[in-house]
Design a protein around this motif. Structure first.
Motif, PDB file in Angstrom:
ATOM      1  N   VAL A   1       0.858  -1.189   0.000  1.00 16.39           N
ATOM      2  CA  VAL A   1       0.000   0.000   0.000  1.00 16.39           C
ATOM      3  C   VAL A   1       0.887   1.229   0.000  1.00 16.39           C
ATOM      4  O   VAL A   1       1.883   1.281   0.734  1.00 16.39           O
TER       5      VAL A   1
ATOM      6  N   GLY B   1       0.730   5.751  -0.142  1.00 13.94           N
ATOM      7  CA  GLY B   1      -0.101   6.953  -0.097  1.00 13.94           C
ATOM      8  C   GLY B   1       0.432   7.914  -1.142  1.00 13.94           C
ATOM      9  O   GLY B   1       0.418   7.630  -2.342  1.00 13.94           O
ATOM     10  N   ASN B   2       0.975   9.043  -0.672  1.00 14.92           N
ATOM     11  CA  ASN B   2       1.475  10.055  -1.596  1.00 14.92           C
ATOM     12  C   ASN B   2       2.919   9.805  -2.035  1.00 14.92           C
ATOM     13  O   ASN B   2       3.482  10.587  -2.790  1.00 14.92           O
TER      14      ASN B   2
ATOM     15  N   ASN C   1       7.487   9.466   1.404  1.00 13.80           N
ATOM     16  CA  ASN C   1       8.473   8.928   2.347  1.00 13.80           C
ATOM     17  C   ASN C   1       8.977   7.579   1.859  1.00 13.80           C
ATOM     18  O   ASN C   1       9.337   6.725   2.657  1.00 13.80           O
TER      19      ASN C   1
ATOM     20  N   VAL D   1      -3.566   4.561  -2.064  1.00 14.05           N
ATOM     21  CA  VAL D   1      -4.686   5.202  -1.377  1.00 14.05           C
ATOM     22  C   VAL D   1      -4.520   6.706  -1.594  1.00 14.05           C
ATOM     23  O   VAL D   1      -3.719   7.359  -0.924  1.00 14.05           O
TER      24      VAL D   1
ATOM     25  N   ALA E   1      -8.478   8.424   3.874  1.00 14.31           N
ATOM     26  CA  ALA E   1      -7.028   8.267   4.076  1.00 14.31           C
ATOM     27  C   ALA E   1      -6.215   8.827   2.915  1.00 14.31           C
ATOM     28  O   ALA E   1      -5.002   9.005   3.030  1.00 14.31           O
TER      29      ALA E   1
ATOM     30  N   GLY F   1       2.683  21.732   6.299  1.00 15.62           N
ATOM     31  CA  GLY F   1       3.841  21.653   5.407  1.00 15.62           C
ATOM     32  C   GLY F   1       4.307  20.239   5.082  1.00 15.62           C
ATOM     33  O   GLY F   1       5.386  20.064   4.525  1.00 15.62           O
ATOM     34  N   ILE F   2       3.502  19.239   5.436  1.00 20.11           N
ATOM     35  CA  ILE F   2       3.967  17.846   5.236  1.00 20.11           C
ATOM     36  C   ILE F   2       3.164  17.221   4.085  1.00 20.11           C
ATOM     37  O   ILE F   2       1.949  17.055   4.208  1.00 20.11           O
TER      38      ILE F   2
ATOM     39  N   GLY G   1       2.249  14.466   2.870  1.00 18.12           N
ATOM     40  CA  GLY G   1       1.807  13.065   2.876  1.00 18.12           C
ATOM     41  C   GLY G   1       0.298  12.945   2.892  1.00 18.12           C
ATOM     42  O   GLY G   1      -0.422  13.918   3.132  1.00 18.12           O
TER      43      GLY G   1
ATOM     44  N   VAL H   1       0.828   5.898   9.515  1.00 16.95           N
ATOM     45  CA  VAL H   1       1.893   4.889   9.505  1.00 16.95           C
ATOM     46  C   VAL H   1       3.193   5.479  10.063  1.00 16.95           C
ATOM     47  O   VAL H   1       3.918   4.823  10.806  1.00 16.95           O
ATOM     48  N   MET H   2       3.460   6.741   9.706  1.00 17.34           N
ATOM     49  CA  MET H   2       4.731   7.376  10.079  1.00 17.34           C
ATOM     50  C   MET H   2       4.633   8.187  11.372  1.00 17.34           C
ATOM     51  O   MET H   2       5.626   8.715  11.838  1.00 17.34           O
TER      52      MET H   2
ATOM     53  N   CYS I   1      -5.165   1.521   6.066  1.00 17.88           N
ATOM     54  CA  CYS I   1      -6.046   2.532   6.651  1.00 17.88           C
ATOM     55  C   CYS I   1      -6.861   3.171   5.527  1.00 17.88           C
ATOM     56  O   CYS I   1      -6.311   3.534   4.487  1.00 17.88           O
TER      57      CYS I   1
ATOM     58  N   ARG J   1       9.931  26.908   7.590  1.00 21.80           N
ATOM     59  CA  ARG J   1      10.284  25.639   6.939  1.00 21.80           C
ATOM     60  C   ARG J   1      10.971  25.906   5.595  1.00 21.80           C
ATOM     61  O   ARG J   1      11.964  25.274   5.266  1.00 21.80           O
TER      62      ARG J   1
ATOM     63  N   GLY K   1      12.053  14.632   2.053  1.00 24.80           N
ATOM     64  CA  GLY K   1      12.236  15.207   3.389  1.00 24.80           C
ATOM     65  C   GLY K   1      13.401  14.515   4.087  1.00 24.80           C
ATOM     66  O   GLY K   1      14.380  14.110   3.438  1.00 24.80           O
TER      67      GLY K   1
ATOM     68  N   ARG L   1      10.970   4.789   4.058  1.00 24.72           N
ATOM     69  CA  ARG L   1      10.635   3.362   3.932  1.00 24.72           C
ATOM     70  C   ARG L   1      11.131   2.857   2.573  1.00 24.72           C
ATOM     71  O   ARG L   1      10.881   3.498   1.546  1.00 24.72           O
TER      72      ARG L   1
HETATM   73  C1  LIG Z   1       9.251  18.101   1.212  1.00 23.64           C
HETATM   74  C2  LIG Z   1       8.922  17.076   2.269  1.00 23.64           C
HETATM   75  C3  LIG Z   1       8.816  17.477   3.599  1.00 23.64           C
HETATM   76  C4  LIG Z   1       8.502  16.531   4.587  1.00 23.64           C
HETATM   77  N1  LIG Z   1       8.399  16.966   5.873  1.00 23.64           N
HETATM   78  C5  LIG Z   1       8.044  16.088   6.839  1.00 23.64           C
HETATM   79  C6  LIG Z   1       7.875  16.522   8.188  1.00 23.64           C
HETATM   80  O1  LIG Z   1       8.044  17.687   8.528  1.00 23.64           O
HETATM   81  N2  LIG Z   1       7.505  15.609   9.115  1.00 23.64           N
HETATM   82  C7  LIG Z   1       7.287  14.292   8.783  1.00 23.64           C
HETATM   83  O2  LIG Z   1       6.922  13.499   9.673  1.00 23.64           O
HETATM   84  N3  LIG Z   1       7.452  13.847   7.514  1.00 23.64           N
HETATM   85  C8  LIG Z   1       7.816  14.702   6.537  1.00 23.64           C
HETATM   86  N4  LIG Z   1       7.973  14.262   5.243  1.00 23.64           N
HETATM   87  C9  LIG Z   1       7.821  12.829   4.938  1.00 23.64           C
HETATM   88  C10 LIG Z   1       6.405  12.371   4.542  1.00 23.64           C
HETATM   89  O3  LIG Z   1       5.648  13.428   3.980  1.00 23.64           O
HETATM   90  C11 LIG Z   1       5.655  11.744   5.727  1.00 23.64           C
HETATM   91  O4  LIG Z   1       6.343  10.635   6.244  1.00 23.64           O
HETATM   92  C12 LIG Z   1       4.224  11.288   5.320  1.00 23.64           C
HETATM   93  O5  LIG Z   1       3.518  10.913   6.480  1.00 23.64           O
HETATM   94  C13 LIG Z   1       4.221  10.120   4.348  1.00 23.64           C
HETATM   95  O6  LIG Z   1       2.904   9.988   3.837  1.00 23.64           O
HETATM   96  P1  LIG Z   1       2.646   9.381   2.379  1.00 23.64           P
HETATM   97  O7  LIG Z   1       1.184   9.361   2.138  1.00 23.64           O
HETATM   98  O8  LIG Z   1       3.477  10.075   1.377  1.00 23.64           O
HETATM   99  O9  LIG Z   1       3.131   7.894   2.605  1.00 23.64           O
HETATM  100  P2  LIG Z   1       4.020   7.006   1.619  1.00 23.64           P
HETATM  101  O10 LIG Z   1       5.367   7.603   1.483  1.00 23.64           O
HETATM  102  O11 LIG Z   1       3.267   6.689   0.388  1.00 23.64           O
HETATM  103  O12 LIG Z   1       4.141   5.682   2.522  1.00 23.64           O
HETATM  104  C14 LIG Z   1       4.796   5.711   3.776  1.00 23.64           C
HETATM  105  C15 LIG Z   1       4.482   4.408   4.504  1.00 23.64           C
HETATM  106  O13 LIG Z   1       3.082   4.370   4.810  1.00 23.64           O
HETATM  107  C16 LIG Z   1       2.440   3.221   4.226  1.00 23.64           C
HETATM  108  N5  LIG Z   1       1.097   3.670   3.833  1.00 23.64           N
HETATM  109  C17 LIG Z   1       0.784   4.765   3.101  1.00 23.64           C
HETATM  110  N6  LIG Z   1      -0.559   4.913   3.037  1.00 23.64           N
HETATM  111  C18 LIG Z   1      -1.099   3.895   3.753  1.00 23.64           C
HETATM  112  C19 LIG Z   1      -2.444   3.498   4.076  1.00 23.64           C
HETATM  113  N7  LIG Z   1      -3.512   4.178   3.639  1.00 23.64           N
HETATM  114  N8  LIG Z   1      -2.637   2.384   4.837  1.00 23.64           N
HETATM  115  C20 LIG Z   1      -1.564   1.684   5.284  1.00 23.64           C
HETATM  116  N9  LIG Z   1      -0.275   1.991   5.004  1.00 23.64           N
HETATM  117  C21 LIG Z   1      -0.055   3.091   4.252  1.00 23.64           C
HETATM  118  C22 LIG Z   1       3.367   2.788   3.092  1.00 23.64           C
HETATM  119  O14 LIG Z   1       3.281   1.405   2.871  1.00 23.64           O
HETATM  120  C23 LIG Z   1       4.746   3.158   3.671  1.00 23.64           C
HETATM  121  O15 LIG Z   1       5.207   2.162   4.549  1.00 23.64           O
HETATM  122  C24 LIG Z   1       8.303  15.175   4.229  1.00 23.64           C
HETATM  123  C25 LIG Z   1       8.411  14.776   2.887  1.00 23.64           C
HETATM  124  C26 LIG Z   1       8.714  15.717   1.914  1.00 23.64           C
HETATM  125  C27 LIG Z   1       8.817  15.280   0.476  1.00 23.64           C
END
Ligand SMILES: Cc1cc2nc3c(=O)[nH]c(=O)nc-3n(C[C@H](O)[C@H](O)[C@H](O)COP(=O)(O)OP(=O)(O)OC[C@H]3O[C@@H](n4cnc5c(N)ncnc54)[C@H](O)[C@@H]3O)c2cc1C
Length: 303
Positions: A64, A66-67, A70, A85, A103, A127-128, A130, A137-138, A187, A213, A225, A298
């Motif tokens: 799975v 998301g955006n 990470n 998702v 989600a 500013g995040i 995701g 998850v994170m 989720c 930021r 990030g 990840r």
């Molecule tokens: C410019 C920039 C700035 C950032 N700043 C921050 C910050 O200040 N703080 C911070 O904490 N992070 C930051 N990040 C990192 C990132 O945005 C976060 O970790 C965010 O929560 C990841 O969400 P995502 O939807 O992109 O997840 P993804 O990168 O797509 O996935 C991350 C993990 O979550 C799992 N996952 C995703 N969606 C689901 C779902 N619906 N159900 C179950 N599992 C799922 C995936 O399998 C993977 O293990 C930043 C990233 C960037 C590019």
């Protein structure tokens, strides 16, 4: 595996789309990653349930995302089924101090809706980049708050393929982690508890926070990030900089000159480039300080 035949069989069961050999570089903010065998872009939670049931019946591994903000997807891509998702689960409703959202909505969208409704606690989210699922998850967060502070509950797909609502205590939140990282549970919906606050104050604080930021973070190249978690009582960026890591480069991957805990894709970087650079950075910090850095990002897929 006959991928086109699987896609043809799955497509009629879903409202969303099914694609074959989809480049994961299109779905990660690093713009890196090999192909996914079967890529599902669901519309609504029922699509997710159907896709999971199908994958299980065919014994396909499920990943799975998301955006993709990470994620490092390796150059060989991801075997089996990837479920994104995203926009198909990006709804939101506000009821008093409670916010319910799919989600696939993003953290900045959640923060904006909360601000408009006069609900505080979500300023960190502005500013995040995701999705809300990825945030759970994170345990995404920043200096002014994190997911665990404001989440109330979430709807997940359990291992019997049923949707159940879990209170936040079930997620085992800690610094940049939750137990979803171990269980792989999907989720689909989130519920958040806001605190009434003057929208003008939220607006002002958010603007200041975003400009701080922007001043600290590298701009202009694809990234995810922070690469490493901060070790207790220290900062990964400070350690990497002091170990001479700024500007280190492998292929198209470069440790930012502005913030040493960021690796930028400065031109067609491969996952191999990034992983090699990560090892170099870890070795420098270990040699200089005896500290082992742990990845926040990840890593998925195969070489
Ligand atoms: C410019 C920039 C700035 C950032 N700043 C921050 C910050 O200040 N703080 C911070 O904490 N992070 C930051 N990040 C990192 C990132 O945005 C976060 O970790 C965010 O929560 C990841 O969400 P995502 O939807 O992109 O997840 P993804 O990168 O797509 O996935 C991350 C993990 O979550 C799992 N996952 C995703 N969606 C689901 C779902 N619906 N159900 C179950 N599992 C799922 C995936 O399998 C993977 O293990 C930043 C990233 C960037 C590019």
């Amino acid at each position: 595996m006959n991928k086109p035949a699987l896609a043809v069989e799955l497509q009629p069961l879903l409202q969303g789309s099914v694609r074959v050999n989809e480049s994961m570089a299109l779905h990660t903010t690093w713009r890196i990653g090999g192909p996914a065998d079967l890529f599902v872009d669901p519309v609504g939670r029922e699509d997710i349930r159907q896709a999971v049931e199908f994958a299980r019946s065919k014994e396909l591994p499920i990943t799975v995302i998301g955006n993709g903000s990470n994620l490092l997807v390796k150059d060989g891509g991801i075997r089996g089924m990837v479920i994104k998702v995203g926009r198909g689960l990006a709804y939101i409703t506000v009821d008093g101090t409670l916010i319910r959202a799919g989600a696939g909505l993003t953290l900045p969208e959640l923060a904006a809706a909360a601000r408009r409704a006069g609900l505080g606690g979500f300023e960190f989210a502005a500013g995040i980049p995701g999705s809300l699922g990825g945030a759970l998850v994170m345990n995404a967060g920043a200096i002014n708050g994190c997911t665990a502070d404001v989440l109330q509950s979430a709807v997940v797909l359990d291992h019997q393929n049923r949707f159940i609502t879990l209170p936040k205590e079930e997620f085992g939140f800690a610094y940049r982690t939750s137990n979803l990282q171990k269980t792989g549970t999907i989720c689909v919906e989130t519920c958040w508890q806001g605190i009434p606050r003057d929208p003008a104050v939220i607006e002002q604080e958010t603007r200041e926070y975003l400009s701080r930021r922007k001043a600290l973070q590298p701009q202009g190249f694809p990234n995810v990030g922070s690469i490493f978690k901060n070790p207790p009582g220290d900062s990964a960026g400070r350690l990497i900089e002091a170990a001479g890591g700024k500007g280190l480069k492998v292929g198209g991957a470069e440790v930012s000159h502005k913030h040493a805990n960021w690796i930028l894709n400065v031109g067609n970087a491969t996952a191999r480039d990034v992983l090699t650079l990560i090892e170099q950075v870890k070795r420098r910090v270990m040699d200089r300080f005896g500290i082992l850095l742990h990845l926040e990002v990840r890593v998925l897929g195969e070489d």
